[in-house]
Design an enzyme around this catalytic site. Structure first.
Site, short mmCIF file in Angstrom:
data_model
loop_
_atom_site.label_atom_id
_atom_site.label_comp_id
_atom_site.label_asym_id
_atom_site.label_seq_id
_atom_site.Cartn_x
_atom_site.Cartn_y
_atom_site.Cartn_z
CE1 TYR A 152 -3.63 2.61 0.85
CE2 TYR A 152 -2.11 3.35 2.54
CZ TYR A 152 -3.24 3.55 1.79
OH TYR A 152 -3.98 4.70 1.96
CB THR A 187 -13.23 7.29 6.79
OG1 THR A 187 -12.32 6.19 6.92
CG2 THR A 187 -12.52 8.45 6.11
#
Length: 248
Positions: A152, A187
């Site tokens: 990532y 989030t």
């Protein structure tokens, strides 16, 4: 301020929902692209009371289909604002435990998907002499990450490098391309991953954050909205960190 059309890729995501609301409040028309039909339709219905809004259901990682959909969107709407918000990973995996599939998946989701959106949209922006492109990277892509993995982090570093090259190639056309590099933002997905940690692990995570907390979605969206604005015309190839001092 000129009212424009904005295309948001991954519009149903936590940060982009707030970005969409901010753009709608400023009077811009919206094209909301996301694979989550229920969520993107609900967001479009909410914002249609403020501005012209269209929901497009599609998977940006299905590159041939996405390229066709984006080409049709450009032909119909000529968006001059593009925000690429797809991609993310909350898995902590050591480098020795990663497999080739992890790299294939995360580069498709983060790098290739961003490239195809810019490839389709930017030429029309350049022809019109105006464009704002905002790509999502990560603070991890600037250095390293306590919270993700090497696949990532490598993909987000690639988004930064790719955006800088695109910004260089577009300089002088009226189109600017920039990157936001978020640190831990609360989030729903990230907050959920945090809540699944045991109390000791939660304390360890927060101890690594200079401000002692995650950023809010509205704090993350604010920098994106700035880069979407007319006032960002001399910012290109830049990376804005939204991380509460992490890694600084």
């Amino acid at each position: 301020m000129t009212k424009r059309t904005a295309l948001l890729i991954g519009a149903a995501g936590g940060i982009l929902q707030d970005v969409a609301r901010g753009l709608a409040a400023a009077g811009h028309s919206l094209v909301l692209f996301d694979k989550n039909e229920e969520a993107v339709t609900r967001l479009a219905e909410e914002l249609s009371a403020q501005t012209k809004t269209e929901a497009v259901v599609g998977d940006i990682t299905d590159i041939p289909a996405a390229e066709q959909q984006l080409t049709e969107i450009v032909a119909r709407h000529a968006p001059s604002i593009l925000v690429n918000g797809v991609g993310g990973d909350t898995r902590v995996i050591g480098y020795a435990d990663l497999e080739r599939g992890h790299f294939d998946q995360t580069y498709l989701e983060n790098v290739v998907s961003t490239w195809i959106a810019v490839k389709v949209c930017a030429p029309a922006m350049a022809a019109d002499g105006y464009g704002r492109i905002v790509n999502f990277a990560s603070t991890g892509g600037r250095t390293y990450s306590h919270f993700n993995n090497a696949a990532y982090v490598g993909a987000k570093a690639a988004v930064i490098g790719m955006t800088k090259q695109m910004a260089y190639e577009l300089a002088g056309t009226g189109v600017v391309a920039n990157v936001v590099a978020h640190g831990p933002i609360a989030t729903a997905r990230v907050a959920g991953a945090f809540e699944r940690r045991d109390p000791a692990a939660q304390e360890a995570v927060l101890s690594r954050l200079p401000m002692g907390r995650y950023g809010t979605v509205s704090e993350a969206a604010g920098s994106v909205l700035h880069l979407c604005s007319e006032s960002a015309g001399y910012s290109t190839g830049s990376v804005i960190d939204i991380n509460g001092g992490l890694y600084m």
